[in-house]
Design a protein around this motif. Structure first.
Motif, PDB file in Angstrom:
ATOM      1  N   ALA A 289      -9.758  11.392  18.249  1.00 14.17           N
ATOM      2  CA  ALA A 289     -11.354  11.678  18.504  1.00 14.17           C
ATOM      3  C   ALA A 289     -11.457  12.341  19.750  1.00 14.17           C
ATOM      4  O   ALA A 289     -12.012  13.560  19.677  1.00 14.17           O
ATOM      5  CB  ALA A 289     -12.255  10.408  18.575  1.00 14.17           C
ATOM      6  N   VAL A 290     -10.687  12.251  20.798  1.00 15.94           N
ATOM      7  CA  VAL A 290     -11.002  13.106  21.951  1.00 15.94           C
ATOM      8  C   VAL A 290     -10.284  14.684  21.729  1.00 15.94           C
ATOM      9  O   VAL A 290     -10.716  15.640  22.264  1.00 15.94           O
ATOM     10  CB  VAL A 290     -10.310  12.425  23.267  1.00 15.94           C
ATOM     11  N   CYS A 291      -9.138  14.676  21.259  1.00 21.44           N
ATOM     12  CA  CYS A 291      -8.352  15.720  20.813  1.00 21.44           C
ATOM     13  C   CYS A 291      -9.257  16.740  19.821  1.00 21.44           C
ATOM     14  O   CYS A 291      -9.237  17.746  20.221  1.00 21.44           O
ATOM     15  CB  CYS A 291      -6.986  15.576  20.342  1.00 21.44           C
ATOM     16  N   LEU A 292      -9.714  16.028  19.048  1.00 20.36           N
ATOM     17  CA  LEU A 292     -10.487  16.834  17.833  1.00 20.36           C
ATOM     18  C   LEU A 292     -11.857  17.074  18.529  1.00 20.36           C
ATOM     19  O   LEU A 292     -12.219  18.570  18.306  1.00 20.36           O
ATOM     20  CB  LEU A 292     -11.049  15.990  16.768  1.00 20.36           C
ATOM     21  N   TYR A 293     -12.370  16.729  19.333  1.00 16.32           N
ATOM     22  CA  TYR A 293     -13.728  17.118  20.073  1.00 16.32           C
ATOM     23  C   TYR A 293     -13.441  18.065  20.921  1.00 16.32           C
ATOM     24  O   TYR A 293     -13.966  19.151  20.970  1.00 16.32           O
ATOM     25  CB  TYR A 293     -14.253  15.814  21.025  1.00 16.32           C
ATOM     26  N   ARG A 294     -12.236  18.175  21.719  1.00 15.76           N
ATOM     27  CA  ARG A 294     -11.864  19.184  22.504  1.00 15.76           C
ATOM     28  C   ARG A 294     -11.421  20.598  22.001  1.00 15.76           C
ATOM     29  O   ARG A 294     -11.660  21.785  22.228  1.00 15.76           O
ATOM     30  CB  ARG A 294     -10.669  18.607  23.401  1.00 15.76           C
ATOM     31  N   VAL A 295     -10.753  20.213  20.743  1.00 14.80           N
ATOM     32  CA  VAL A 295     -10.387  21.590  19.957  1.00 14.80           C
ATOM     33  C   VAL A 295     -11.692  22.171  19.341  1.00 14.80           C
ATOM     34  O   VAL A 295     -11.636  23.487  19.560  1.00 14.80           O
ATOM     35  CB  VAL A 295      -9.472  21.267  18.659  1.00 14.80           C
ATOM     36  N   VAL A 296     -12.587  21.376  18.889  1.00 14.59           N
ATOM     37  CA  VAL A 296     -13.830  22.170  18.452  1.00 14.59           C
ATOM     38  C   VAL A 296     -14.721  22.685  19.751  1.00 14.59           C
ATOM     39  O   VAL A 296     -15.146  23.841  19.834  1.00 14.59           O
ATOM     40  CB  VAL A 296     -14.799  20.921  17.931  1.00 14.59           C
ATOM     41  N   LYS A 297     -14.900  21.854  20.802  1.00 16.57           N
ATOM     42  CA  LYS A 297     -15.443  22.707  22.196  1.00 16.57           C
ATOM     43  C   LYS A 297     -14.652  23.758  22.488  1.00 16.57           C
ATOM     44  O   LYS A 297     -15.429  24.703  22.908  1.00 16.57           O
ATOM     45  CB  LYS A 297     -15.339  21.384  22.987  1.00 16.57           C
ATOM     46  N   ARG A 298     -13.500  23.923  22.568  1.00 15.43           N
ATOM     47  CA  ARG A 298     -12.648  24.763  23.045  1.00 15.43           C
ATOM     48  C   ARG A 298     -13.049  26.222  22.160  1.00 15.43           C
ATOM     49  O   ARG A 298     -13.286  27.312  22.613  1.00 15.43           O
ATOM     50  CB  ARG A 298     -11.189  24.645  22.787  1.00 15.43           C
ATOM     51  N   ARG A 299     -13.080  25.807  20.711  1.00 17.38           N
ATOM     52  CA  ARG A 299     -13.511  27.153  19.696  1.00 17.38           C
ATOM     53  C   ARG A 299     -14.748  27.555  20.208  1.00 17.38           C
ATOM     54  O   ARG A 299     -15.023  28.855  20.129  1.00 17.38           O
ATOM     55  CB  ARG A 299     -13.449  26.580  18.401  1.00 17.38           C
ATOM     56  N   ILE A 300     -15.744  26.539  20.559  1.00 19.45           N
ATOM     57  CA  ILE A 300     -17.173  27.130  20.863  1.00 19.45           C
ATOM     58  C   ILE A 300     -17.106  27.852  22.266  1.00 19.45           C
ATOM     59  O   ILE A 300     -17.988  28.855  22.278  1.00 19.45           O
ATOM     60  CB  ILE A 300     -18.158  25.992  20.745  1.00 19.45           C
ATOM     61  N   MET A 301     -16.641  27.374  23.226  1.00 21.68           N
ATOM     62  CA  MET A 301     -16.543  27.980  24.557  1.00 21.68           C
ATOM     63  C   MET A 301     -16.005  29.191  24.490  1.00 21.68           C
ATOM     64  O   MET A 301     -16.024  30.113  25.223  1.00 21.68           O
ATOM     65  CB  MET A 301     -15.881  26.981  25.624  1.00 21.68           C
ATOM     66  N   ASN A 302     -14.848  29.495  23.656  1.00 26.80           N
ATOM     67  CA  ASN A 302     -14.041  30.575  23.749  1.00 26.80           C
ATOM     68  C   ASN A 302     -14.198  31.648  22.772  1.00 26.80           C
ATOM     69  O   ASN A 302     -13.426  32.226  22.353  1.00 26.80           O
ATOM     70  CB  ASN A 302     -12.376  30.348  23.730  1.00 26.80           C
ATOM     71  N   HIS A 303     -15.340  31.443  22.049  1.00 29.07           N
ATOM     72  CA  HIS A 303     -15.682  32.180  20.840  1.00 29.07           C
ATOM     73  C   HIS A 303     -15.560  33.739  21.172  1.00 29.07           C
ATOM     74  O   HIS A 303     -16.013  34.206  21.844  1.00 29.07           O
ATOM     75  CB  HIS A 303     -17.370  31.841  20.458  1.00 29.07           C
ATOM     76  N   GLY A 304     -14.865  34.395  20.368  1.00 30.71           N
ATOM     77  CA  GLY A 304     -14.538  35.775  20.413  1.00 30.71           C
ATOM     78  C   GLY A 304     -13.599  36.234  21.530  1.00 30.71           C
ATOM     79  O   GLY A 304     -13.333  37.223  21.838  1.00 30.71           O
ATOM     80  N   LYS A 305     -12.977  35.122  22.099  1.00 31.44           N
ATOM     81  CA  LYS A 305     -12.220  35.526  23.440  1.00 31.44           C
ATOM     82  C   LYS A 305     -10.785  34.779  23.323  1.00 31.44           C
ATOM     83  O   LYS A 305     -10.494  33.903  22.456  1.00 31.44           O
ATOM     84  CB  LYS A 305     -12.688  34.610  24.703  1.00 31.44           C
TER      85      LYS A 305
ATOM     86  N   LEU B 248     -10.658  28.462  14.651  1.00 31.87           N
ATOM     87  CA  LEU B 248     -10.533  26.980  14.236  1.00 31.87           C
ATOM     88  C   LEU B 248     -10.907  27.074  12.692  1.00 31.87           C
ATOM     89  O   LEU B 248     -11.758  27.785  12.284  1.00 31.87           O
ATOM     90  CB  LEU B 248     -11.636  26.153  15.038  1.00 31.87           C
ATOM     91  N   ASP B 249      -9.876  26.635  12.070  1.00 33.20           N
ATOM     92  CA  ASP B 249     -10.225  26.406  10.627  1.00 33.20           C
ATOM     93  C   ASP B 249      -9.758  25.030   9.916  1.00 33.20           C
ATOM     94  O   ASP B 249      -9.354  24.154  10.932  1.00 33.20           O
ATOM     95  CB  ASP B 249      -9.171  27.385   9.736  1.00 33.20           C
ATOM     96  N   LYS B 250     -10.053  24.547   8.759  1.00 30.47           N
ATOM     97  CA  LYS B 250      -9.981  23.631   8.096  1.00 30.47           C
ATOM     98  C   LYS B 250      -8.601  22.929   8.296  1.00 30.47           C
ATOM     99  O   LYS B 250      -8.004  21.935   8.632  1.00 30.47           O
ATOM    100  CB  LYS B 250     -10.534  23.451   7.033  1.00 30.47           C
ATOM    101  N   ASP B 251      -7.595  23.935   7.675  1.00 29.32           N
ATOM    102  CA  ASP B 251      -6.113  23.663   7.733  1.00 29.32           C
ATOM    103  C   ASP B 251      -5.608  23.182   9.299  1.00 29.32           C
ATOM    104  O   ASP B 251      -5.086  22.108   9.241  1.00 29.32           O
ATOM    105  CB  ASP B 251      -5.212  24.859   7.371  1.00 29.32           C
ATOM    106  N   PHE B 252      -6.259  23.834  10.262  1.00 32.99           N
ATOM    107  CA  PHE B 252      -5.635  23.272  11.650  1.00 32.99           C
ATOM    108  C   PHE B 252      -6.269  21.752  11.729  1.00 32.99           C
ATOM    109  O   PHE B 252      -5.691  21.262  12.547  1.00 32.99           O
ATOM    110  CB  PHE B 252      -6.312  24.459  12.601  1.00 32.99           C
ATOM    111  N   LEU B 253      -7.531  21.848  11.627  1.00 37.39           N
ATOM    112  CA  LEU B 253      -8.165  20.510  11.860  1.00 37.39           C
ATOM    113  C   LEU B 253      -7.228  19.299  10.948  1.00 37.39           C
ATOM    114  O   LEU B 253      -6.870  18.027  11.570  1.00 37.39           O
ATOM    115  CB  LEU B 253      -9.566  20.481  11.573  1.00 37.39           C
ATOM    116  N   MET B 254      -6.937  19.588   9.627  1.00 37.55           N
ATOM    117  CA  MET B 254      -6.288  18.643   8.983  1.00 37.55           C
ATOM    118  C   MET B 254      -4.933  18.395   9.397  1.00 37.55           C
ATOM    119  O   MET B 254      -4.127  17.186   9.477  1.00 37.55           O
ATOM    120  CB  MET B 254      -6.026  19.100   7.567  1.00 37.55           C
ATOM    121  N   PHE B 255      -4.092  19.620   9.950  1.00 39.18           N
ATOM    122  CA  PHE B 255      -2.910  19.251  10.499  1.00 39.18           C
ATOM    123  C   PHE B 255      -3.195  18.259  11.709  1.00 39.18           C
ATOM    124  O   PHE B 255      -2.154  17.399  11.852  1.00 39.18           O
ATOM    125  CB  PHE B 255      -2.446  20.773  11.132  1.00 39.18           C
TER     126      PHE B 255
END
Length: 182
Positions: free
Chosen positions: A91-107, A120-127
């Motif tokens: 759960a922590v890893c998933l939260y951080r991946v989503v947070k990282r995507r939001i914080m680094n949008h376009g960067k 970030l896409d569905k395939d990566f989350l499922m992986f």
């Protein structure tokens, strides 16, 4: 500890951030495998190219190499004297991946290759979800094998954020209080 592999159970576990902080404390250069694997536009390097880059890196006197990349684990493990393994809850890893995507949008993150903006896409989350449990088992076997290969090899297993912070604040400072002169 002069040749350190930083591995983790999953994306989002904090390998890159940990490695940067350890590099600051130790004065050992850090190399992020994502920056060597990916080319601009999220194009993968060839196996030959990726392996060759790592073979050059591991010949240096000291390094921190961050990233799992199972296919090239042996290149690094044969030269490493330490593994730092981060294993936080899924759960922590998933939260951080989503947070990282939001914080680094376009960067493009500093640990990625130029021209690879955060995505970030569905395939990566499922992986992440589908490989988490099996990776825990595999990584623990690797740590045991690494210790068995040489009495000088060290494994540092950090299971939560408090352990990570304590290691960086207390143990890493003590380990590297007299870093090598460059």
């Amino acid at each position: 500890m002069q040749r350190i592999m930083v591995l983790g159970v999953s994306s989002g576990v904090g390998k890159s951030s940990f490695s940067r902080k350890l590099a600051d404390i130790s004065a050992i250069p850090v190399y992020h495998l994502d920056a060597y694997f990916w080319k601009p536009g999220w194009v993968e390097s060839s196996d030959k190219e990726f392996w060759g880059k790592q073979q050059q890196l591991v010949e240096q006197d000291s390094w921190i190499i961050e990233g799992n990349y199972t296919s090239t684990y042996e290149i690094r493990s044969q030269k490493a004297d330490a593994i730092v393994y981060l294993e936080l809850p899924l759960a922590v890893c998933l939260y951080r991946v989503v947070k990282r995507r939001i914080m680094n949008h376009g960067k493009t993150r500093p640990d990625m290759a130029h021209g690879c903006p955060e995505k970030l896409d569905k395939d990566f989350l499922m992986f992440i979800i589908s490989t988490y449990s099996a990776r825990k088992v595999k990584m623990r076997k690797r740590m045991k094998q690494f210790i068995e290969e040489s009495p000088h090899n060290q494994v540092i297993f950090l299971r939560n954020q408090k352990e990570i912070e304590r290691f960086l604040k207390e143990k890493a400072d003590a380990l590297f209080s007299n870093p090598p002169i460059r």
